[in-house]
Design a protein around this motif. Sequence first.
Motif, short mmCIF file in Angstrom:
data_model
loop_
_atom_site.label_atom_id
_atom_site.label_comp_id
_atom_site.label_asym_id
_atom_site.label_seq_id
_atom_site.Cartn_x
_atom_site.Cartn_y
_atom_site.Cartn_z
N MET A 32 13.63 -16.73 -34.03
CA MET A 32 14.57 -16.17 -35.14
C MET A 32 16.00 -15.86 -34.60
N HIS A 33 16.24 -16.37 -33.51
CA HIS A 33 17.60 -16.08 -32.84
C HIS A 33 18.19 -14.77 -32.76
N LEU A 34 17.25 -13.89 -32.50
CA LEU A 34 17.54 -12.41 -32.66
C LEU A 34 17.95 -11.81 -31.11
N PRO A 35 18.83 -10.82 -31.10
CA PRO A 35 19.12 -10.46 -29.63
C PRO A 35 17.99 -9.34 -29.53
N GLY A 36 17.34 -9.13 -28.25
CA GLY A 36 16.34 -8.31 -28.10
C GLY A 36 15.53 -8.53 -26.82
N VAL A 37 14.90 -7.61 -26.39
CA VAL A 37 13.92 -7.75 -25.09
C VAL A 37 12.75 -7.23 -25.44
N TYR A 38 11.46 -7.61 -25.01
CA TYR A 38 10.22 -6.87 -25.26
C TYR A 38 9.65 -7.12 -23.84
N VAL A 39 9.04 -6.00 -23.11
CA VAL A 39 8.78 -6.05 -21.85
C VAL A 39 7.14 -5.23 -21.84
N PRO A 40 6.42 -5.58 -21.13
CA PRO A 40 5.18 -4.76 -20.59
C PRO A 40 5.34 -4.06 -19.57
N MET A 41 5.00 -2.55 -19.64
CA MET A 41 4.94 -1.46 -18.87
C MET A 41 3.69 -0.77 -18.45
N ASP A 42 3.27 -1.07 -17.58
CA ASP A 42 1.87 -0.39 -16.85
C ASP A 42 2.52 1.04 -16.55
N ILE A 43 2.12 2.25 -16.96
CA ILE A 43 2.39 3.27 -16.83
C ILE A 43 1.07 4.21 -16.65
N VAL A 44 1.06 5.14 -15.60
CA VAL A 44 -0.03 5.85 -15.19
C VAL A 44 0.14 7.11 -16.04
N GLN A 45 -0.89 7.83 -16.48
CA GLN A 45 -1.02 8.83 -17.47
C GLN A 45 -0.32 9.83 -16.90
N ALA A 46 -0.04 10.18 -15.84
CA ALA A 46 0.64 11.43 -15.42
C ALA A 46 2.23 11.26 -15.77
N ASP A 47 2.75 9.97 -15.97
CA ASP A 47 4.13 10.00 -16.23
C ASP A 47 4.27 9.44 -17.88
N LEU A 48 3.23 9.60 -18.52
CA LEU A 48 3.31 8.78 -19.86
C LEU A 48 4.37 9.58 -20.60
N ALA A 49 4.21 10.83 -20.77
CA ALA A 49 5.20 11.57 -21.78
C ALA A 49 6.37 11.59 -21.27
N GLN A 50 6.63 11.69 -20.20
CA GLN A 50 8.05 11.49 -19.63
C GLN A 50 8.96 10.26 -19.97
N VAL A 51 7.86 9.07 -19.39
CA VAL A 51 8.32 7.94 -19.81
C VAL A 51 8.98 7.64 -21.25
N ILE A 52 7.97 7.91 -22.07
CA ILE A 52 8.13 7.88 -23.48
C ILE A 52 9.53 8.44 -24.12
N ARG A 53 9.59 9.73 -23.70
CA ARG A 53 10.80 10.51 -23.79
C ARG A 53 11.97 9.98 -23.37
N THR A 54 11.90 9.28 -22.35
CA THR A 54 13.20 8.60 -21.68
C THR A 54 13.61 7.33 -22.36
N LEU A 55 12.53 6.50 -22.76
CA LEU A 55 12.71 5.19 -23.28
C LEU A 55 14.00 5.15 -24.22
#
Length: 277
Positions: A32-55
């Motif tokens: 579709m010629h759109l700007p954007g990037v999609y990435v996989p992220m393997d996150i441990v549960q202890a960091d999950l909330a902090q990572v999601i709120r930082t993204l």
Amino acid sequence: MTDQRIPLAGVIGSPVAQSRLPRIFGHWLKAMHLPGVYVPMDIVQADLAQVIRTLPKMGFVGVNIAAPYKETVMSIADLITDRATLIGAANTLIFRKDGKIHADNTEGYGFIESIRRAAPDWSARNGTAVVLGAGAAARSVIASLSDAGVPEILLTNRTRVRAEKLKEDFGQRVRVVDWVQAGNAIDGAALVVNATVLGGVGKPELRVPLDGLRPGTVVVDLVYTPLRTHMLQEAEQFGCITVDGLGMTICQAVPAFERWFGERPTMDEPTRAAVLA
């Protein structure tokens, strides 16, 4: 434009390397010629909330949520859709401009849409549906079938107590059947769904008698590795209409892509080919 940030999105899970979502989103962005990037992220549960709120601060517009975090993120979100609440899990997070995290579940949409594409003549009014399994996938399936108006859902699981819990959550339309009677339940059903992991690579085979299947019955296997499971192969021999699990995976990504990148993608054969390449 130089002052416009490139939207970022991705999938969070652990493990996540096996996810097909990066291929799906990558194909759509390119096609579709759109700007954007999609990435996989393997996150441990202890960091999950902090990572999601930082993204969101990093330019992320949202993320998909994979196992084992679909239930966990419900407590992190600020807003939760009714269907995610009913299912008790979210597979999609939208990072809103007002800073709030919006949780949704698009699996039921993906499930119904994949059936309608593979079996256009299928209708919820056709009759009874049989669901094998009582895990997270089964919850999404039952919720979507109930919402579509299927008159009766026969639910069977190797551990009956889990099936009984789903019946409590979804009401009288669901009837629990002992696992040893699963073959009998299939007899005469309009729709049969394998919502277990049985039959997948590295898992035991699904040993449920399928001789009750009839020509025209719609048979869905949510397992997509392998793509043509033994269940689907046997169902084809009975003249059934078969639906593989890849269709649901692709279809459930459509609403998220549209929300994040502003365009609605097409679920077509080039998309399937890109995922299977």
